[in-house]
Design an enzyme around this catalytic site. Structure first.
Site, PDB file in Angstrom:
ATOM      1  N   GLY A 205      15.730   2.203  34.154  1.00 49.05           N
ATOM      2  CA  GLY A 205      15.457   3.580  33.767  1.00 49.05           C
ATOM      3  C   GLY A 205      15.503   3.791  32.265  1.00 49.05           C
ATOM      4  O   GLY A 205      15.910   2.915  31.487  1.00 49.05           O
ATOM      5  N   HIS A 206      15.083   4.983  31.832  1.00 52.04           N
ATOM      6  CA  HIS A 206      14.981   5.285  30.407  1.00 52.04           C
ATOM      7  C   HIS A 206      16.339   5.189  29.723  1.00 52.04           C
ATOM      8  O   HIS A 206      17.369   5.519  30.299  1.00 52.04           O
ATOM      9  CB  HIS A 206      14.354   6.665  30.171  1.00 52.04           C
ATOM     10  N   ASN A 207      16.302   4.674  28.507  1.00 50.98           N
ATOM     11  CA  ASN A 207      17.470   4.485  27.640  1.00 50.98           C
ATOM     12  C   ASN A 207      18.384   3.365  28.118  1.00 50.98           C
ATOM     13  O   ASN A 207      19.507   3.228  27.612  1.00 50.98           O
ATOM     14  CB  ASN A 207      18.295   5.770  27.494  1.00 50.98           C
TER      15      ASN A 207
END
Length: 293
Positions: A205-207
């Protein structure tokens, strides 16, 4: 823009941003932030969002460095008065306000950067602001740099996407299996560090930050802002909740559900994931109980 330097802004003052997107300004209204960055990295000339209590300490430190803060109204009283000296933009729906700011950010859709000796399947997709190091291998159907799963609730309950402008950095000698997905970061890149190996159907997922030399078996999923240390072994079909940190050298058994931090060197299993020996003892007791029925 790819890297840790944040996302460049169009030069509006804090007061102008509040007038355009709502909320109220507490000091610093005449200052015009040059970029929006993660609160951990913010300094003078930056705007940093404070959206969760877990970032409170970092927000106070950012304010002491001269950063402006976009603060969710629910956190204003806990932040204290010292941070206001730098400048605060208080908003009842700060995540939505951040999304509006990012919509207007100066983040061109730069083409992917591909290092020497990479092998990329023809059906793989690389989004903007993706950087590949040397000798990266990407399997068929993999998607790198698609916007992450980020949504914001506006003042009237409307749901809108949060732009994901941070891109993805994949370092040297990484392998990414078929049909895997690595989401773009919001304000800074999602990272897969040197020598990591991802099997098929792995989602980051993002980050997220996948550590050097970590090996991840198929069908595992990592929610946003997960940090995986160096040399971690992750079994198949593992799920890890958002903002979790897994320490260097940890081992996570297949089908585990990780909802809390994992110390370095630990071996965990089960849902919720606990030390593997404890998990096995619990099942032994369960089965002994069933035998008595």
């Amino acid at each position: 823009m790819t890297g840790d330097e944040g996302i460049r802004l169009a030069g509006r003052t804090l007061e102008a941003l509040a007038a355009r997107h709502g909320g109220r300004v507490v000091a610093g209204g005449a200052r015009a932030p040059e970029r929006i960055v993660r609160v951990e990295e913010a300094a003078a000339g930056d705007l940093a969002p404070l959206l969760a209590r877990r970032h409170m300490k970092a927000a106070r430190e950012a304010a002491s460095r001269g950063a402006l803060l976009l603060v969710d109204a629910s956190l204003e009283s806990a932040l204290g008065t010292a941070a206001a000296a730098s400048g605060l933009w208080i908003h009842d729906a700060a995540t939505s306000a951040m999304a509006h700011v990012l919509d207007e950010a100066l983040a061109p859709d730069t083409a992917p950067v591909i290092g020497e000796g990479c092998t990329i399947a023809p059906t793989a997709v690389l989004g903007p602001r993706v950087v590949l190091g040397a000798r990266v291998r990407i399997g068929p159907g993999a998607v790198i740099g698609h916007p992450g799963f980020g949504w914001a609730f506006g003042p009237n309950g409307a749901v809108r996407p949060v732009p994901q402008l941070g891109g993805v950095i994949v370092e040297d000698d990484v392998a990414i299996g078929p049909l895997s997905t690595i989401d773009a970061g919001t304000l800074s890149p999602t990272r897969v560090r040197r020598g990591a190996k991802l099997d098929a159907h792995v989602h980051v997922g993002h980050n997220g930050d996948i550590g050097e030399g970590t090996i991840i078996a198929a069908q595992s999923g990592f929610a946003g802002s997960v940090t995986i240390g160096r040399g971690v072994l992750v079994g198949g079909q593992v799920g890890i909740a958002d903002h979790i940190t897994v320490g260097d050298g940890a081992r996570i058994a297949a089908k585990s559900g990780v909802i809390g931090d994992v110390p370095p060197g630990a071996t965990v299993a089960g849902y919720p994931a606990v030390p593997r020996g404890r998990w096995l003892r619990a099942f032994a007791r369960l089965y002994r109980g069933l035998d008595r029925l």
